[in-house]
Design an enzyme around this catalytic site. Structure first.
Site, mmCIF file in Angstrom:
data_model
loop_
_atom_site.group_PDB
_atom_site.id
_atom_site.type_symbol
_atom_site.label_atom_id
_atom_site.label_comp_id
_atom_site.label_asym_id
_atom_site.label_seq_id
_atom_site.Cartn_x
_atom_site.Cartn_y
_atom_site.Cartn_z
ATOM 1 N N ASP A 266 37.962 43.786 48.251
ATOM 2 C CA ASP A 266 38.531 45.616 47.867
ATOM 3 C C ASP A 266 38.124 46.300 48.877
ATOM 4 O O ASP A 266 37.632 45.628 50.142
ATOM 5 C CB ASP A 266 37.780 46.251 47.361
ATOM 6 C CG ASP A 266 38.464 48.055 46.863
ATOM 7 O OD1 ASP A 266 39.517 48.073 47.642
ATOM 8 O OD2 ASP A 266 37.476 48.969 45.786
ATOM 9 N N ASN B 146 40.782 47.406 51.844
ATOM 10 C CA ASN B 146 42.311 46.842 52.827
ATOM 11 C C ASN B 146 42.503 47.605 53.519
ATOM 12 O O ASN B 146 42.178 48.600 54.991
ATOM 13 C CB ASN B 146 42.678 46.176 52.075
ATOM 14 C CG ASN B 146 43.309 44.618 51.889
ATOM 15 O OD1 ASN B 146 41.755 44.354 52.112
ATOM 16 N ND2 ASN B 146 43.791 44.245 51.144
ATOM 17 N N THR C 273 47.610 45.542 37.439
ATOM 18 C CA THR C 273 48.284 46.303 36.723
ATOM 19 C C THR C 273 48.391 46.902 37.069
ATOM 20 O O THR C 273 49.876 48.020 37.481
ATOM 21 C CB THR C 273 48.301 46.361 34.931
ATOM 22 O OG1 THR C 273 47.721 44.415 34.781
ATOM 23 C CG2 THR C 273 48.859 46.290 34.070
ATOM 24 N N ASN D 99 48.072 48.921 39.833
ATOM 25 C CA ASN D 99 48.525 48.069 41.790
ATOM 26 C C ASN D 99 50.267 48.740 41.535
ATOM 27 O O ASN D 99 50.875 49.182 42.635
ATOM 28 C CB ASN D 99 48.722 47.115 42.397
ATOM 29 C CG ASN D 99 46.942 46.870 42.404
ATOM 30 O OD1 ASN D 99 46.238 45.353 42.546
ATOM 31 N ND2 ASN D 99 45.880 48.123 43.533
ATOM 32 N N TRP D 100 50.826 48.952 40.321
ATOM 33 C CA TRP D 100 52.494 49.100 40.492
ATOM 34 C C TRP D 100 52.111 50.936 40.776
ATOM 35 O O TRP D 100 53.733 50.945 41.573
ATOM 36 C CB TRP D 100 52.763 49.191 39.292
ATOM 37 C CG TRP D 100 53.270 47.213 38.715
ATOM 38 C CD1 TRP D 100 52.246 46.924 37.768
ATOM 39 C CD2 TRP D 100 53.903 46.238 38.775
ATOM 40 N NE1 TRP D 100 52.845 45.457 37.879
ATOM 41 C CE2 TRP D 100 53.547 44.809 38.496
ATOM 42 C CE3 TRP D 100 54.710 45.921 40.399
ATOM 43 C CZ2 TRP D 100 53.672 43.942 39.488
ATOM 44 C CZ3 TRP D 100 55.453 45.076 40.620
ATOM 45 C CH2 TRP D 100 55.073 43.881 40.400
ATOM 46 N N SER E 46 36.130 47.619 37.391
ATOM 47 C CA SER E 46 37.938 47.890 37.170
ATOM 48 C C SER E 46 38.561 47.008 36.276
ATOM 49 O O SER E 46 39.909 46.109 37.397
ATOM 50 C CB SER E 46 38.790 47.907 39.017
ATOM 51 O OG SER E 46 37.877 48.809 40.046
ATOM 52 N N GLU F 149 26.513 37.323 37.289
ATOM 53 C CA GLU F 149 25.692 38.270 38.494
ATOM 54 C C GLU F 149 26.274 39.031 39.287
ATOM 55 O O GLU F 149 27.683 38.697 39.240
ATOM 56 C CB GLU F 149 24.781 36.956 39.702
ATOM 57 C CG GLU F 149 23.793 36.750 38.856
ATOM 58 C CD GLU F 149 23.228 36.797 37.555
ATOM 59 O OE1 GLU F 149 22.445 38.176 38.657
ATOM 60 O OE2 GLU F 149 21.628 36.824 36.730
#
Ligand code: FPP
Length: 238
Positions: free
Chosen positions: A13, A15, A59, A61-62, A189, A200
């Protein structure tokens, strides 16, 4: 406790925020994220970790702007084509989980080709979660169990965790002992919800493109200092 996890899962995560920091478009962040994918895969293989699972495209991210989705999909194709030789050199097998048939056909065929070309490698399995969401995976498993009951292949009393796990996309892969999420967000998420039951969790503020081998070592060292009790007391573990 085993000193090394057998399986590490990562939520890559940050970017977009990394790119913003440099005044660049989000896609610049994704491109630089590939370097971190390479480093973490290499170092897991070097350490003798058997499984690395990366959340590459969810899913959800579309819903991103079409331009970004297209850029991510073509980055996937380019990366698979560029890295297949390195995967083979390092004896790493590529695998994928998620609703793969809904990927654009170019990405899907590049993926299948890379999986085919690396299928005999044995040192480590690198699994990409693509068009993946845990709720989809679980619901899909339930659907397939229902179908097998209807077809008379199994009866409902046979369903236990062992059988259920064979219906998940991760069938045959041990649960991750360690989950890493970068960028300071502290959420799961919709990632490997069933498989992470006893994992962990390790969170770092670093954005994914900045994640280097040393940061992976840091996460593993942190994991090695945790006491994994699986519901037992400390005394029962000794
Ligand atoms: C999260 O950052 C990252 C992604 C949704 C995509 C991950 C993709 C890569 C690292 C590159 C391609 C990978 C492979 C395996 C070829 P974000 O965009 O959500 O960042 P933000 O939260 O800062 O906006």
């Amino acid at each position: 406790m085993d000193l090394l996890p057998q399986h590490i899962a990562i939520i890559m995560d940050g970017n977009g925020r990394w790119a913003k920091k440099y005044g660049k478009p989000r896609v610049f962040g994704h491109r630089n994220g590939v370097k971190a994918v390479r480093e973490s895969s290499e170092s897991c293989a070097e350490l003798g970790i058997k499984h690395l699972t990366l959340y590459a495209f969810s899913t959800e991210n579309w819903k991103r702007p079409k331009f970004e989705v297209n850029a991510l999909m073509s980055l996937l194709v380019d990366t698979l084509k560029n890295e297949v030789e390195t995967l083979n050199k390092n004896n790493i097998k590529l695998n994928a989980i998620g609703d793969l048939s809904k990927l654009p056909s170019k990405s899907y065929s590049a993926l299948l080709e890379c999986i085919e070309l690396t299928k005999n490698n044995t040192r480590m399995t690198l699994t990409l979660a693509l068009n993946y969401s845990s709720r989809w995976e679980i619901i899909n498993a339930v659907k397939n169990i229902g179908r097998d009951i209807e077809a008379g292949k199994i009866i409902s009393d046979q369903i236990d965790s062992e059988l259920f796990e064979t219906y998940l996309d991760t069938a045959g892969i041990p649960d991750p002992e360690l989950l890493i999420r970068t960028s300071g967000e502290k959420r799961i998420s919709n990632y490997l919800l069933y498989q992470l039951a006893y994992s962990e969790l390790y969170f770092t503020d670093l954005y994914w493109p900045d994640f280097r081998k040393e940061d992976l070592y840091k996460a593993i060292i942190d994991y090695q200092h945790r006491e994994r009790r699986f519901g037992k007391t400390s005394e029962q573990l000794t």
